[in-house]
Design an enzyme around this catalytic site. Structure first.
Site, PDB file in Angstrom:
ATOM      1  N   ASP A  12      33.927  16.879  22.499  1.00  0.00           N
ATOM      2  CA  ASP A  12      34.814  16.232  23.045  1.00  0.00           C
ATOM      3  C   ASP A  12      36.344  16.434  22.391  1.00  0.00           C
ATOM      4  O   ASP A  12      36.504  16.105  21.282  1.00  0.00           O
ATOM      5  CB  ASP A  12      34.851  15.002  23.490  1.00  0.00           C
ATOM      6  CG  ASP A  12      35.870  14.294  24.256  1.00  0.00           C
ATOM      7  OD1 ASP A  12      36.980  14.981  24.462  1.00  0.00           O
ATOM      8  OD2 ASP A  12      35.475  13.328  24.912  1.00  0.00           O
ATOM      9  N   THR A  45      41.941  13.069  21.100  1.00  0.00           N
ATOM     10  CA  THR A  45      42.827  12.745  19.984  1.00  0.00           C
ATOM     11  C   THR A  45      42.031  12.806  18.671  1.00  0.00           C
ATOM     12  O   THR A  45      42.544  13.309  17.598  1.00  0.00           O
ATOM     13  CB  THR A  45      43.175  11.072  20.220  1.00  0.00           C
ATOM     14  OG1 THR A  45      43.749  10.687  21.214  1.00  0.00           O
ATOM     15  CG2 THR A  45      44.142  10.515  18.955  1.00  0.00           C
ATOM     16  N   VAL A 105      39.228   6.185  29.714  1.00  0.00           N
ATOM     17  CA  VAL A 105      40.368   5.986  28.717  1.00  0.00           C
ATOM     18  C   VAL A 105      40.264   6.429  27.334  1.00  0.00           C
ATOM     19  O   VAL A 105      39.254   6.132  26.660  1.00  0.00           O
ATOM     20  CB  VAL A 105      40.770   4.533  28.751  1.00  0.00           C
ATOM     21  CG1 VAL A 105      42.053   4.369  27.752  1.00  0.00           C
ATOM     22  CG2 VAL A 105      41.209   4.026  30.353  1.00  0.00           C
ATOM     23  N   GLY A 120      31.999   4.697  20.788  1.00  0.00           N
ATOM     24  CA  GLY A 120      32.940   4.736  21.875  1.00  0.00           C
ATOM     25  C   GLY A 120      32.270   5.089  23.119  1.00  0.00           C
ATOM     26  O   GLY A 120      31.389   5.940  23.238  1.00  0.00           O
ATOM     27  N   THR A 121      32.478   4.230  23.939  1.00  0.00           N
ATOM     28  CA  THR A 121      31.917   4.498  25.398  1.00  0.00           C
ATOM     29  C   THR A 121      32.181   5.597  26.326  1.00  0.00           C
ATOM     30  O   THR A 121      31.624   6.109  27.095  1.00  0.00           O
ATOM     31  CB  THR A 121      32.372   3.064  26.354  1.00  0.00           C
ATOM     32  OG1 THR A 121      33.832   2.992  26.450  1.00  0.00           O
ATOM     33  CG2 THR A 121      31.644   1.856  25.888  1.00  0.00           C
ATOM     34  N   ASP A 122      33.186   6.238  25.600  1.00  0.00           N
ATOM     35  CA  ASP A 122      33.712   7.675  26.015  1.00  0.00           C
ATOM     36  C   ASP A 122      32.615   8.646  25.772  1.00  0.00           C
ATOM     37  O   ASP A 122      32.228   9.453  26.551  1.00  0.00           O
ATOM     38  CB  ASP A 122      34.985   8.054  25.885  1.00  0.00           C
ATOM     39  CG  ASP A 122      35.103   8.054  24.443  1.00  0.00           C
ATOM     40  OD1 ASP A 122      34.655   7.035  23.390  1.00  0.00           O
ATOM     41  OD2 ASP A 122      36.229   8.662  23.861  1.00  0.00           O
ATOM     42  N   ARG A 123      32.226   8.597  24.445  1.00  0.00           N
ATOM     43  CA  ARG A 123      31.287   9.299  24.086  1.00  0.00           C
ATOM     44  C   ARG A 123      29.695   9.141  24.718  1.00  0.00           C
ATOM     45  O   ARG A 123      29.015  10.103  24.950  1.00  0.00           O
ATOM     46  CB  ARG A 123      31.018   9.085  22.551  1.00  0.00           C
ATOM     47  CG  ARG A 123      32.221   9.493  21.810  1.00  0.00           C
ATOM     48  CD  ARG A 123      32.145   8.911  20.221  1.00  0.00           C
ATOM     49  NE  ARG A 123      31.018   9.832  19.621  1.00  0.00           N
ATOM     50  CZ  ARG A 123      30.458   9.275  18.292  1.00  0.00           C
ATOM     51  NH1 ARG A 123      31.258   8.009  17.711  1.00  0.00           N
ATOM     52  NH2 ARG A 123      29.562   9.987  17.792  1.00  0.00           N
ATOM     53  N   ARG A 146      45.176  10.145  26.016  1.00  0.00           N
ATOM     54  CA  ARG A 146      45.393  10.499  27.624  1.00  0.00           C
ATOM     55  C   ARG A 146      44.278   9.443  28.167  1.00  0.00           C
ATOM     56  O   ARG A 146      43.117   9.290  27.767  1.00  0.00           O
ATOM     57  CB  ARG A 146      44.932  11.916  27.707  1.00  0.00           C
ATOM     58  CG  ARG A 146      46.231  12.637  27.319  1.00  0.00           C
ATOM     59  CD  ARG A 146      45.602  14.284  27.377  1.00  0.00           C
ATOM     60  NE  ARG A 146      46.488  15.405  26.695  1.00  0.00           N
ATOM     61  CZ  ARG A 146      46.717  15.717  25.586  1.00  0.00           C
ATOM     62  NH1 ARG A 146      45.748  15.215  24.732  1.00  0.00           N
ATOM     63  NH2 ARG A 146      47.707  16.654  25.222  1.00  0.00           N
ATOM     64  N   ASN A 180      42.334   7.445  23.509  1.00  0.00           N
ATOM     65  CA  ASN A 180      43.455   6.998  22.874  1.00  0.00           C
ATOM     66  C   ASN A 180      44.781   7.564  23.347  1.00  0.00           C
ATOM     67  O   ASN A 180      45.875   6.716  23.171  1.00  0.00           O
ATOM     68  CB  ASN A 180      43.180   7.405  21.327  1.00  0.00           C
ATOM     69  CG  ASN A 180      42.016   6.540  20.823  1.00  0.00           C
ATOM     70  OD1 ASN A 180      42.328   5.450  20.594  1.00  0.00           O
ATOM     71  ND2 ASN A 180      41.068   7.011  20.608  1.00  0.00           N
TER      72      ASN A 180
END
Length: 254
Positions: free
Chosen positions: A126, A129, A7, A104-107, A11, A9
């Site tokens: 990346d 957003t 997830v 952020g865990t996406d990073r 998309r 921010n």
């Protein structure tokens, strides 16, 4: 088949990963008001006709969404192993920053996938957003990076603040010196952000006594395709990098 949900921010990337290969993927809008039950309906529709899910891995840069996803995993996928990537979860990637909980865990998922696929040191960019430029050092540790506005975030803000400017499609203009407003905005967005990313990557590598051009620079994110072709330093485009990072986290925990 691993169900992976990353997830961001704006998309959310949903995918099915089998033995380290993304077999299917979908982009859906991120809605912080979406409940766990609504997530279950959405995912159920996407997975219709697909192979059975044998595990679930999720990460989220949006705290409220993370709460709902944790509920989703518990109530709807409780019969299969699951992992929610968050502070305290084993990933095998040391996070050497002032406050690891702020990252952020996406990073983290991106960096985890990048170091497993390309080795270290490496840089991950990346395009979402926000535009993030992160470094994994030669010891295989995440040591931080830079965060800039995302391409759409910046162009939307410009359109809202300037009376005679508007949002435009992010296509490559014919030339950097544009002869109309639409192409002038495209030039600033695409060529400008390319220069921003290449400049940040160069500065980061030089600070670490690394030579630009000798280190893998991996681009990911929904907006990466508009920049990759223009950059002189991006070496690889991996559109599903967060899903591969979630797969790595899942295999380490199960």
């Amino acid at each position: 088949m691993l169900l992976a949900v990353a997830v961001e921010n704006t998309r959310t990337l949903v995918g099915l990963v089998y033995e380290g290969t993304v077999k299917r993927h979908w982009w859906v809008g991120t809605d912080p008001r979406r409940t766990a039950d609504e997530w279950a309906v959405l995912l159920g529709g996407l997975l219709t006709g697909e192979a059975p899910v044998s595990g679930v891995a999720v990460c989220s840069a949006v705290p409220h969404v993370l709460h709902e996803l944790r509920d989703l995993v518990s109530r709807y996928y409780g019969d299969v192993p699951g992992v929610v990537v968050e502070p305290g979860v084993k990933t095998g990637l040391p996070v050497l920053v002032d406050n690891p909980r702020e990252v952020g865990t996406d990073r983290i998922a991106n960096a985890l996938a990048a170091v497993n696929r390309f080795g270290s040191p490496c840089v991950v960019v990346d395009f979402g957003t926000a535009t993030t430029v992160d470094l994994v050092n030669s010891s295989g540790a995440f040591v931080g990076g830079a965060i800039a506005p995302g391409i759409e975030t910046a162009t939307d803000a410009l359109g809202a603040a300037a009376a005679q400017l508007r949002r435009v499609e992010l296509n490559r203009p014919r030339t950097a010196v544009a002869r109309n407003t639409v192409e002038a905005l495209q030039s600033g967005a695409i060529f400008g952000f390319t220069a921003l990313v290449d400049g940040l990557v160069t500065r980061i590598l030089v600070e670490q006594s690394l030579t630009p051009g000798s280190v893998p620079v991996i681009a990911t994110g929904a907006l990466a395709p508009v920049i990759v072709a223009e950059s002189t330093l991006i070496t690889h485009h991996e559109p599903y990098l967060p899903l591969l990072g979630l797969y790595q986290a899942y295999t380490r925990n199960h």
